[in-house]
Design a protein around this motif. Structure first.
Motif, mmCIF file in Angstrom:
data_model
loop_
_atom_site.group_PDB
_atom_site.id
_atom_site.type_symbol
_atom_site.label_atom_id
_atom_site.label_comp_id
_atom_site.label_asym_id
_atom_site.label_seq_id
_atom_site.Cartn_x
_atom_site.Cartn_y
_atom_site.Cartn_z
ATOM 1 N N PRO A 1 0.830 -1.204 0.000
ATOM 2 C CA PRO A 1 0.000 0.000 0.000
ATOM 3 C C PRO A 1 0.868 1.258 0.000
ATOM 4 N N ALA A 2 0.261 2.384 -0.314
ATOM 5 C CA ALA A 2 0.995 3.647 -0.338
ATOM 6 C C ALA A 2 1.494 3.998 1.058
ATOM 7 N N PRO A 3 2.752 4.370 1.196
ATOM 8 C CA PRO A 3 3.240 4.838 2.502
ATOM 9 C C PRO A 3 2.535 6.137 2.903
ATOM 10 N N MET A 4 2.644 6.458 4.157
ATOM 11 C CA MET A 4 2.018 7.672 4.661
ATOM 12 C C MET A 4 2.640 8.902 3.983
ATOM 13 N N ASP A 5 1.782 9.833 3.548
ATOM 14 C CA ASP A 5 2.183 11.092 2.908
ATOM 15 C C ASP A 5 2.897 10.877 1.581
ATOM 16 N N CYS A 6 2.702 9.745 0.940
ATOM 17 C CA CYS A 6 3.346 9.487 -0.351
ATOM 18 C C CYS A 6 2.565 10.198 -1.460
ATOM 19 N N PRO A 7 3.229 11.011 -2.294
ATOM 20 C CA PRO A 7 2.516 11.643 -3.414
ATOM 21 C C PRO A 7 1.888 10.593 -4.323
ATOM 22 N N SER A 8 0.702 10.914 -4.804
ATOM 23 C CA SER A 8 -0.034 9.969 -5.641
ATOM 24 C C SER A 8 0.752 9.614 -6.896
ATOM 25 N N ALA A 9 1.416 10.605 -7.514
ATOM 26 C CA ALA A 9 2.167 10.336 -8.742
ATOM 27 C C ALA A 9 3.306 9.360 -8.495
ATOM 28 N N VAL A 10 3.931 9.462 -7.334
ATOM 29 C CA VAL A 10 5.040 8.553 -7.005
ATOM 30 C C VAL A 10 4.512 7.137 -6.785
ATOM 31 N N TYR A 11 3.374 7.013 -6.082
ATOM 32 C CA TYR A 11 2.809 5.681 -5.836
ATOM 33 C C TYR A 11 2.339 5.033 -7.138
ATOM 34 N N GLN A 12 1.802 5.826 -8.050
ATOM 35 C CA GLN A 12 1.388 5.279 -9.339
ATOM 36 C C GLN A 12 2.586 4.736 -10.111
ATOM 37 N N LEU A 13 3.738 5.415 -10.000
ATOM 38 C CA LEU A 13 4.940 4.911 -10.652
ATOM 39 C C LEU A 13 5.391 3.600 -10.015
ATOM 40 N N SER B 1 3.069 19.029 -8.423
ATOM 41 C CA SER B 1 2.542 17.707 -8.756
ATOM 42 C C SER B 1 2.711 16.719 -7.602
ATOM 43 N N LEU B 2 3.512 17.071 -6.595
ATOM 44 C CA LEU B 2 3.730 16.185 -5.458
ATOM 45 C C LEU B 2 2.771 16.464 -4.311
ATOM 46 N N LYS B 3 1.905 17.450 -4.480
ATOM 47 C CA LYS B 3 1.006 17.818 -3.383
ATOM 48 C C LYS B 3 -0.164 16.856 -3.244
ATOM 49 N N ALA B 4 -0.580 16.222 -4.348
ATOM 50 C CA ALA B 4 -1.681 15.256 -4.279
ATOM 51 C C ALA B 4 -1.182 13.978 -3.620
ATOM 52 N N ILE B 5 -1.800 13.593 -2.470
ATOM 53 C CA ILE B 5 -1.336 12.465 -1.667
ATOM 54 C C ILE B 5 -2.173 11.220 -1.964
ATOM 55 N N ALA B 6 -1.497 10.073 -2.069
ATOM 56 C CA ALA B 6 -2.187 8.811 -2.335
ATOM 57 C C ALA B 6 -3.022 8.401 -1.120
ATOM 58 N N ASP B 7 -4.095 7.613 -1.362
ATOM 59 C CA ASP B 7 -4.944 7.114 -0.278
ATOM 60 C C ASP B 7 -4.102 6.279 0.682
ATOM 61 N N PHE B 8 -4.445 6.396 1.983
ATOM 62 C CA PHE B 8 -3.635 5.747 3.015
ATOM 63 C C PHE B 8 -4.553 5.053 4.006
ATOM 64 N N ASP B 9 -4.324 3.759 4.240
ATOM 65 C CA ASP B 9 -5.114 2.989 5.203
ATOM 66 C C ASP B 9 -4.204 2.613 6.363
ATOM 67 N N PRO B 10 -4.357 3.257 7.518
ATOM 68 C CA PRO B 10 -3.438 2.972 8.627
ATOM 69 C C PRO B 10 -3.496 1.536 9.111
ATOM 70 N N ARG B 11 -4.642 0.884 8.984
ATOM 71 C CA ARG B 11 -4.755 -0.496 9.483
ATOM 72 C C ARG B 11 -3.929 -1.457 8.648
ATOM 73 N N VAL B 12 -3.718 -1.111 7.376
ATOM 74 C CA VAL B 12 -2.887 -1.955 6.526
ATOM 75 C C VAL B 12 -1.441 -1.475 6.535
ATOM 76 N N SER B 13 -1.241 -0.167 6.347
ATOM 77 C CA SER B 13 0.109 0.363 6.171
ATOM 78 C C SER B 13 0.934 0.336 7.443
ATOM 79 N N ILE B 14 0.296 0.457 8.620
ATOM 80 C CA ILE B 14 1.043 0.437 9.868
ATOM 81 C C ILE B 14 1.011 -0.947 10.505
ATOM 82 N N ARG B 15 0.310 -1.883 9.901
ATOM 83 C CA ARG B 15 0.296 -3.271 10.343
ATOM 84 C C ARG B 15 -0.256 -3.411 11.764
ATOM 85 N N LEU B 16 -1.464 -2.916 11.970
ATOM 86 C CA LEU B 16 -2.108 -3.089 13.266
ATOM 87 C C LEU B 16 -2.491 -4.557 13.444
#
Length: 980
Positions: free
Chosen positions: A840-852, A883-898
């Motif tokens: 999943p996208a890391p926290m605060d990761c720009p959407s364009a970077v995650y798409q790449l 272009s880096l201001k748009a942030i990818a969706d972030f799910d803390p339950r998945v990305s932080i491994r609760l």
């Protein structure tokens, strides 16, 4: 019954002999099952039909052992045996667990061999408190699967001994647990200990007892302390490394006995009377030298005898010297065909005082009346008057009929310490007159019919001057071209000439005469006019020609500068895609050559690397341990170049020829690369005993560790800039038809300017000539978390598989060094990828970077972008920061491994510290405790301002904690409540 009989043999008739081999290391035992001699009180789960305890007599003493043998009972056994709480020593972050056990061969069971196991599992649980009988399996982490080298059949008894390491311990204590999943096993001895590098003295440096692995590193650097009366002789404090096996290795620096002391074993003792030691060194005390008095104990030097001295430049260990005697046979001789010049000569003193630094000083006095006065600067000496090495000197510019007295003194380095002088004198009287030499002529005054002239002379003179003059009739005429001229004999160096024709130019020459009226020097010619306004046509023409010539030169310089400036502008306009102006792009693409294709691997080393003399390399500090030896930080000082910091990989002693070739093969690969984002090879040392690889030094080390240490401290723009550098390096490698195979954050190095460079070419191989060619390996380790699916499944590697790995590196960078796929096992990672799971996208990761990233993780390798495309995309993002201001969706339950998504049983955390550790924020445990937040109920009530108020300042850490709390609440409210 067969099983009962085996039990009797296995558990009641056993004798174990423990053999401990004496080593250099020390062991501190935390638990010794065999030595306890009493029932251990270990916890069994389940209580019935699981592990059992037995007792046997050995040498008259009762010993307890645990066994389990439910092979024939049912499949799917899950029997646990947990130790009591083991107190951990503060410095023991790593412990060793030594097991002695017997395991029965599954073939000896009738009908149960399909479900029978011959292994059991070792688990550990780190805890701050003794939880008593509260046993929960999720708390334990697996350490190892234990399998015996040999199994026992009925009537046999084969003892197995296995040792495993439990590391990363940080709490007050820990538990060990043994899980049986269907084996017939007896556990006779469990010994838990940690190793200590014992206190020792090396090179006069004392090192204390040090727990091995005390800082969670395999090689721990420990600073030592010089023994009494010893001092350090290195820039940094002496140190040695405590290895994980409890042995001291790699000593750095040393101490040496101070002045007046010498080494005696591991101590420093005073010099004996009559001996001395003048410097800090490893040398022993020396007897007093010649012409000195006997010294006292602990002497730094021996005092000189009376009448003997020691120069300031002499070392304290040198003997003392006497004064030189006077020079012998001083005399003066006149030099032929010269005027006012003599040579002084003498012989060396008969007694030099035992020194070789003898010099001579010459002084001069002249008689004026009845008094002698210094000659001062009226005369000249060649080569000089002081510090003469040779026993002669030439003296010039002497005047006639003057009484000169010359003195020559012999001096040495000890002369300043005595008022005595070693002088030798002689007197010189020169009977001659001379006229000197005319140096310049000048016009002092003029009138329409007269001229006043004067001239300067090189020396004082009592002789006369001859002045000749005549009219100048035509341009360019010299004095010698005329026949008629007027001659004046003068006693002074000035004259006024009357009765000249007005507005007329005259030529003059003057000459100094000796006592016999013979010329003493060359003629001085000059031209003067009786009219100041009369123009000199020759001079005017010369000035005009000079001006015209200067103007032409200036014009040429201006034209050259304009052409050069226009050329620079033309080069500046040239773009990287302009093939018409980029001759580099017209050259054929260079292709990497695999060193393994050479019949003699040394040929590749000599062809692609530069040999360095070991004297140019200085090792300073161990910064790591590689497969072949230690890695040092050091200095390279090559001839003609300034010092540069370098990393030095060494080959440990006792290597085989194959190990040496494998060690140098990486250098053969690196030596073919030249790019600012590829680690630079400075050279190799191969022609001497200790082989070395020398590379540029990267101050900030591995990228993944650097990011973890600076979590949340860098902006997305900075992180994308780092990724762009990595991509540029990989584009360079792919253009050379080269595949890396192990691209990961740990293999990217960062320098002091945060510039990233690709390194570690141990796994790399060349591609075929076919652009779609692959490299197929016959096996070996593969970094599963970073490797593309086709490379895992078919062992096929291409630049496209490197692109997949680059996508994982992108995720590492944007997640500040988080471990890809967290704590999932390699099997779980492969299964998830094949089921289309992507990180999943890391926290605060720009959407364009995650798409790449997602494009790099395309299952079809042909659909993945190429490295030139990746560089182009990252360049566009950096040129447009918005272009880096748009942030990818972030799910803390998945990305932080609760717990609810990490594969555990979903139970809540028992403590705040346990929760913080799960999200890798344990460094804030003390902040929460000091703020009175000691329960998870209090944590769930916190807002972002509460988190900030307890001392969490970094934006990335603040968001991670806040998002974790949001995930624990499992609310559907927007994330704005925890916005930073």
């Amino acid at each position: 019954m067969e099983y009962s009989g085996y039990k009797c043999i296995l558990f009641l008739n056993i004798f174990i002999n423990s053999i401990f081999i004496s080593q250099q290391s020390k062991e501190e035992v935390l638990l010794d099952m065999k030595a306890s001699g009493s029932e251990l009180g270990w916890l069994k789960y389940p209580v019935d039909n699981g592990w059992e305890i037995a007792q046997s007599a050995v040498n008259g003493s009762l010993h307890y052992n645990y066994f389990v043998c439910n092979v024939e009972a049912s499949a799917g056994q899950d029997n646990w045996l947990r130790t009591t709480f083991i107190q951990r020593q503060p410095a023991a972050f790593r412990v060793f667990v030594e097991l002695q056990f017997v395991v029965r061969d599954c073939n000896s069971f009738n009908g149960a061999s399909l479900t029978c196991k011959e292994t059991f599992n070792l688990y550990a649980y780190d805890s701050d408190v003794d939880v008593g009988t509260n046993f929960r399996k999720p708390h334990f982490r697996k350490v190892a699967t234990i399998a015996g080298d040999q199994s026992s059949k009925v009537g046999e008894l084969k003892i197995n001994t296995e040792t495993r390491i439990v590391d990363n311990l940080s709490r007050k204590g820990f538990y060990l647990a043994f899980q049986d999943i269907g084996a017939c096993v007896a556990l006779y001895s469990v010994k838990v200990y940690y190793k200590i590098c014992p206190a020792t003295i090396k090179n006069l440096v004392a090192f204390p007892d040090t727990v091995a692995g005390g800082d969670k590193q395999n090689l721990q650097q420990v600073e030592g302390r010089c023994v009494v009366n010893a001092v350090s002789v290195s820039e940094e404090r002496p140190s040695m490394h405590c290895a994980e096996d409890g042995k001291w290795v790699v000593p750095l620096g040393q101490c040496q006995c101070r002045v007046g002391y010498e080494a005696a074993g591991d101590a420093c003792q005073e010099c004996q009377p009559g001996f001395f030691k003048a410097d800090v060194s490893a040398e022993f005390c020396q007897p007093c030298p010649a012409n000195t008095q006997p010294s006292k104990a602990g002497a730094v030097q021996c005092p000189c005898k009376e009448g003997y001295y020691r120069a300031t430049t002499d070392l304290p260990g040198h003997g003392c010297s006497g004064l030189p005697s006077e020079p012998v046979d001083l005399f003066a001789t006149t030099i032929q065909n010269t005027v006012g010049k003599v040579r002084l000569s003498w012989r060396s003193p008969e007694d030099t005082g035992g020194r070789e630094d003898l010099t001579y000083h010459v002084t001069c006095e002249r008689w004026e009346g009845s008094a002698r006065v210094p000659c001062e600067d009226r005369i000249r000496y060649e080569p000089g008057s002081v510090d003469l090495k040779e026993a002669s000197v030439e003296v010039s510019q002497l005047e006639a009929h003057v009484n000169y007295t010359f003195s020559v003194e012999a001096r040495s380095g000890v002369s300043p310490f005595s008022p005595q002088q070693a002088l030798s004198s002689t007197t010189v009287i020169l009977e001659f007159e001379y006229g000197g030499k005319v140096m310049t002529m000048q016009l002092d005054d003029r009138s329409p019919n007269s001229l006043s002239l004067s001239w300067t002379v090189s020396h004082k003179s009592k002789s006369r001057f001859q002045l000749s003059y005549r009219k100048k009739n035509k341009e360019g005429e010299t004095f010698s071209s005329g026949n008629s001229y007027t001659v004046l004999m003068l006693d002074n160096n000035s004259v006024k000439i009357p009765n000249l024709d007005p507005a007329t130019a005259y030529l003059f020459k003057v000459q100094a005469l000796n006592a016999d009226n013979s010329p003493s020097s060359d003629v001085m010619e000059h031209e003067f006019s009786t009219t100041a306004e009369a123009p000199n046509q020759g001079n005017t023409s010369l000035i005009l020609a000079t001006v015209m010539g200067g103007g032409a030169v200036l014009l040429i310089v201006v034209v050259v500068l304009l052409v050069h400036k226009r050329r620079i502008r033309s080069l500046t306009r040239q773009g990287p895609e302009d093939t018409y102006f980029s001759p580099e792009q017209l050259k054929p693409l260079k292709t990497y050559v695999d060193p393994h294709t050479y019949e003699d691997p040394n040929t590749a080393v000599h062809k692609f690397t530069k040999e360095i003399h070991p004297n140019h390399v200085t090792k300073h500090k161990v910064i790591g341990v590689g497969e072949f030896g230690e890695v040092y930080r050091g200095i390279l000082k090559a001839p003609g170049r300034k010092e540069i910091p370098v990393a030095i990989k060494t080959l440990k002693p006792g290597y085989s020829e194959k190990q040496r070739q494998d060690f140098l093969s990486e250098a053969s690969i690196m030596g073919q690369f030249s790019h600012q984002n590829i680690i630079r090879l400075e050279g190799v040392v191969t022609k001497f005993k200790h082989a070395m690889i020398v590379t540029e030094f990267m101050e900030n080390g591995a990228l993944d560790k650097y990011l973890r240490d600076h979590d949340g401290e860098m902006s997305s723009f900075q992180l994308v800039g780092m990724l762009r550098g990595i991509a540029a390096g990989m584009k360079y490698l792919s253009d050379m038809s080269y595949v890396h195979r192990d691209l990961a954050g740990r293999n990217i190095l960062v320098n002091c300017n945060m510039e990233c460079k690709v390194s570690d070419f141990g796994l790399s191989r060349v591609l075929e000539d076919d652009p779609e060619g692959t490299y197929t390996t016959s096996g070996g380790k593969i970094p599963i978390r970073w490797t593309a699916p086709e490379a895992i499944a078919y062992r096929k590697f291409t630049s496209a598989s490197d692109v997949w790995s680059f996508g994982i590196v992108m995720w590492e960078v944007m997640a500040f060094g988080e471990r890809p796929y967290w704590d999932m096992s390699n099997h779980e990672v492969m299964k998830a990828i094949n089921e289309a799971f992507r990180l999943p996208a890391p926290m605060d990761c720009p959407s364009a970077v995650y798409q790449l990233m997602l494009q790099c993780w395309q299952h079809d390798r042909s659909k993945r972008p190429r490295f030139p495309d990746i560089v182009s995309i990252l360049d566009k993002l950096l040129k447009s920061p918005e272009s880096l201001k748009a942030i990818a969706d972030f799910d803390p339950r998945v990305s932080i491994r609760l717990p609810s998504t990490s594969g555990s049983d979903g139970s809540p955390f028992r403590s705040v510290s346990e929760w913080l550790e799960s999200i890798k924020m344990s460094q804030y445990s003390e902040n929460f405790s000091c703020a009175g937040v000691v329960s998870m109920e209090q944590v769930l009530q916190m807002k972002s301002e509460d988190i900030r108020n307890i001392g969490v300042r970094l934006p990335g850490h603040l968001k991670r904690i806040a998002y974790s709390i949001l995930g624990l609440k499992d609310q559907t409210s927007t994330l704005s409540v925890f916005a930073v």
